[in-house]
Write a protein that holds these residues in place. Structure first.
Motif, PDB file in Angstrom:
ATOM      1  N   LEU A  93       1.005   2.087  -4.173  1.00 46.31           N
ATOM      2  CA  LEU A  93       1.615   0.989  -3.435  1.00 46.31           C
ATOM      3  C   LEU A  93       2.200   1.463  -2.104  1.00 46.31           C
ATOM      4  N   GLU A  94       2.850   2.607  -2.106  1.00 47.31           N
ATOM      5  CA  GLU A  94       3.412   3.131  -0.854  1.00 47.31           C
ATOM      6  C   GLU A  94       2.303   3.439   0.153  1.00 47.31           C
ATOM      7  N   PHE A  95       1.202   4.014  -0.324  1.00 53.42           N
ATOM      8  CA  PHE A  95       0.085   4.292   0.573  1.00 53.42           C
ATOM      9  C   PHE A  95      -0.476   2.988   1.138  1.00 53.42           C
ATOM     10  N   ALA A  96      -0.721   2.024   0.266  1.00 53.91           N
ATOM     11  CA  ALA A  96      -1.304   0.748   0.694  1.00 53.91           C
ATOM     12  C   ALA A  96      -0.428   0.044   1.717  1.00 53.91           C
ATOM     13  N   LEU A  97       0.861   0.060   1.490  1.00 54.91           N
ATOM     14  CA  LEU A  97       1.768  -0.665   2.373  1.00 54.91           C
ATOM     15  C   LEU A  97       2.083   0.108   3.649  1.00 54.91           C
TER      16      LEU A  97
END
Length: 192
Positions: A93-97
């Motif tokens: 999620l951190e990578f995607a966001l």
């Protein structure tokens, strides 16, 4: 001194990575990449047979970075399998966001299906690691299906969070509770 072929190829990819990071996937035209690399608009075709091949090379960098982050998140191996799944989910999620343009590019169906540069060889090990952990948490279930459903859930959170929809719907500015709810939905409550 003239730049080597592999050097120019790498520079075109580097420029593409920078471009997608700063301006998003829609900015990745051959002409713009060539312009920013300081070469003629036809130069990328000498190193990449198609636009999809260049985009795949750029997306591969994204998968490699996500893979590095995922490995770092679980590398000590002392955490429980469930905690490792949670760490992988948070990294995803951190990578995607934090990398919206790259994330969008990485999961373009046409790139994954094209077979260029083995994108599946880069993306499937990440899924395989998730499956290995799910087997340990849910030995009663088909781990590939549970991991697939969890991944789809995380992907949906990333997309909806990126659009601002989930913040409105859940009245929160932290995706942590959504991650925990997803883990419980797919892995069962903590302590089971």
């Amino acid at each position: 001194m003239q730049e080597s072929e592999s050097g120019l190829r790498a520079r075109l990819i580097d420029v593409g990575v920078d471009l997608v990071t700063r301006e998003g996937a829609q900015a990745l035209t051959l002409r713009e990449i060539a312009r920013r690399a300081g070469v003629s608009h036809g130069a990328p075709r000498r190193y990449f047979a198609t636009h999809l091949e260049l985009l795949s090379a750029i997306a591969r960098r994204g998968f490699e970075e996500l893979g590095r982050r995922a490995t770092a998140a679980v590398e000590d191996g002392t955490a429980s399998p469930r905690a490792q799944v949670a760490a992988l989910g948070r990294v995803y999620l951190e990578f995607a966001l934090g990398n919206r343009g790259m994330y969008e590019l990485m999961f373009r169906h046409d790139l994954l299906e094209s077979g260029h540069l083995g994108l599946r060889d880069t993306s499937l090990p990440l899924f395989g690691r998730l499956v290995e952990l799910v087997v340990q948490v849910r030995p009663d279930a088909d781990a590939r299906l549970v991991a697939g459903a969890l991944w789809a859930n995380l992907h949906g959170i990333a997309q909806l969070w990126g659009w601002g929809s989930l913040q409105l719907a859940t009245d929160t500015d932290d995706f942590g509770p959504l991650l925990r709810s997803s883990l419980e939905a797919h892995l069962g409550p903590v302590g089971e």
